[in-house]
Motif scaffolding. Structure first.
Motif, PDB file in Angstrom:
ATOM      1  N   ILE A   3       0.854  -1.187   0.000  1.00 15.61           N
ATOM      2  CA  ILE A   3       0.000   0.000   0.000  1.00 15.61           C
ATOM      3  C   ILE A   3       0.887   1.232   0.000  1.00 15.61           C
ATOM      4  CG2 ILE A   3      -1.602   1.368   1.370  1.00 15.61           C
ATOM      5  CD1 ILE A   3      -2.897  -1.143   2.277  1.00 15.61           C
ATOM      6  N   ASP A   4       0.536   2.156  -0.898  1.00 23.80           N
ATOM      7  CA  ASP A   4       1.288   3.399  -0.986  1.00 23.80           C
ATOM      8  C   ASP A   4       0.734   4.380   0.030  1.00 23.80           C
ATOM      9  OD1 ASP A   4       3.029   5.355  -1.802  1.00 23.80           O
ATOM     10  OD2 ASP A   4       1.779   5.984  -3.486  1.00 23.80           O
ATOM     11  N   GLU A   5       1.571   4.843   0.907  1.00 21.81           N
ATOM     12  CA  GLU A   5       1.131   5.733   1.972  1.00 21.81           C
ATOM     13  C   GLU A   5       0.671   7.072   1.414  1.00 21.81           C
ATOM     14  OE1 GLU A   5       2.983   7.399   6.089  1.00 21.81           O
ATOM     15  OE2 GLU A   5       3.549   5.388   5.482  1.00 21.81           O
ATOM     16  N   GLU A   6       1.250   7.518   0.311  1.00 19.89           N
ATOM     17  CA  GLU A   6       0.839   8.782  -0.305  1.00 19.89           C
ATOM     18  C   GLU A   6      -0.598   8.689  -0.805  1.00 19.89           C
ATOM     19  OE1 GLU A   6       2.468  11.694  -0.354  1.00 19.89           O
ATOM     20  OE2 GLU A   6       3.975  10.722   0.892  1.00 19.89           O
TER      21      GLU A   6
ATOM     22  N   GLY B 190      -3.770  10.942   0.405  1.00 21.41           N
ATOM     23  CA  GLY B 190      -4.606  11.651  -0.553  1.00 21.41           C
ATOM     24  C   GLY B 190      -6.081  11.362  -0.331  1.00 21.41           C
ATOM     25  N   GLU B 191      -6.418  10.084  -0.098  1.00 23.34           N
ATOM     26  CA  GLU B 191      -7.806   9.730   0.183  1.00 23.34           C
ATOM     27  C   GLU B 191      -8.289  10.380   1.476  1.00 23.34           C
ATOM     28  OE1 GLU B 191      -8.867   5.590  -0.059  1.00 23.34           O
ATOM     29  OE2 GLU B 191      -7.375   5.266  -1.630  1.00 23.34           O
TER      30      GLU B 191
END
Length: 173
Positions: free
Chosen positions: A94-97, A101-102
């Motif tokens: 999972i991309d933390e960025e 953003g979500e």
């Protein structure tokens, strides 16, 4: 004059007695201090003997080994807890960025909904459905036609059993 001489003599004797009393108090205090020191020395000697006896049975290497074993056990316990606490639904890549953003988008949506009298977007009707409903609504009766209509508001909403009431106009009998 004689009285003055006697008075000076009494004052000198009184001063001597005060000095003697002070000296006796000092000696008594010193003697009491020595007795306390002797008791302290005796207590320290017995504590020293006891500590030497206990230290003969204690091995520092055993203590170090026990501490190392405790650290290993704590590490193993933490590994077990981490393994049990794993989440099976969340992938590892999972991309933390993307998540941030979500989260920012959700916060922006919530910020719009906190305005006074704001209706959340999921509760707002579609524009097309709203227009269709406006077109299909019947007009309110006026004049004599309104008087001929039964008064639904004055009829009870439920009967004696708690069921919806049947309007009187629809009863045949």
């Amino acid at each position: 004059m004689r009285v003055l001489k006697q008075r000076k003599m009494y004052e000198a004797q009184q001063e001597t007695l005060y000095n003697q009393t002070f000296n006796l108090d000092q000696v008594a205090f010193a003697a009491e201090g020595l007795k306390d020191a002797k008791q302290t020395m005796t207590a320290l000697q017995s504590a020293n003997k006891e500590l030497k006896g206990v230290m003969r049975t204690v091995n520092i290497d055993d203590i170090d080994r026990m501490q190392d074993e405790m650290m290993d056990l704590m590490d193993r316990s933490n590994e077990v807890q981490e393994s049990l606490g794993r989440n099976y639904n969340v992938p590892d890549d999972i991309d933390e960025e993307d998540l941030l953003g979500e989260l920012d988008a959700l916060e922006a949506d919530m910020g719009m909904e906190t305005e006074p009298n704001a209706v959340p977007s999921y509760l707002q009707p579609d524009k097309e459905t709203e227009l269709e409903e406006e077109m299909t609504l019947p007009a309110a009766p006026t004049g004599q036609a309104a008087a001929a209509q039964p008064n639904w508001h004055s009829a009870p909403m439920e009967d004696e059993l708690g069921l919806p009431a049947v309007p009187r106009a629809s009863l045949r009998g």
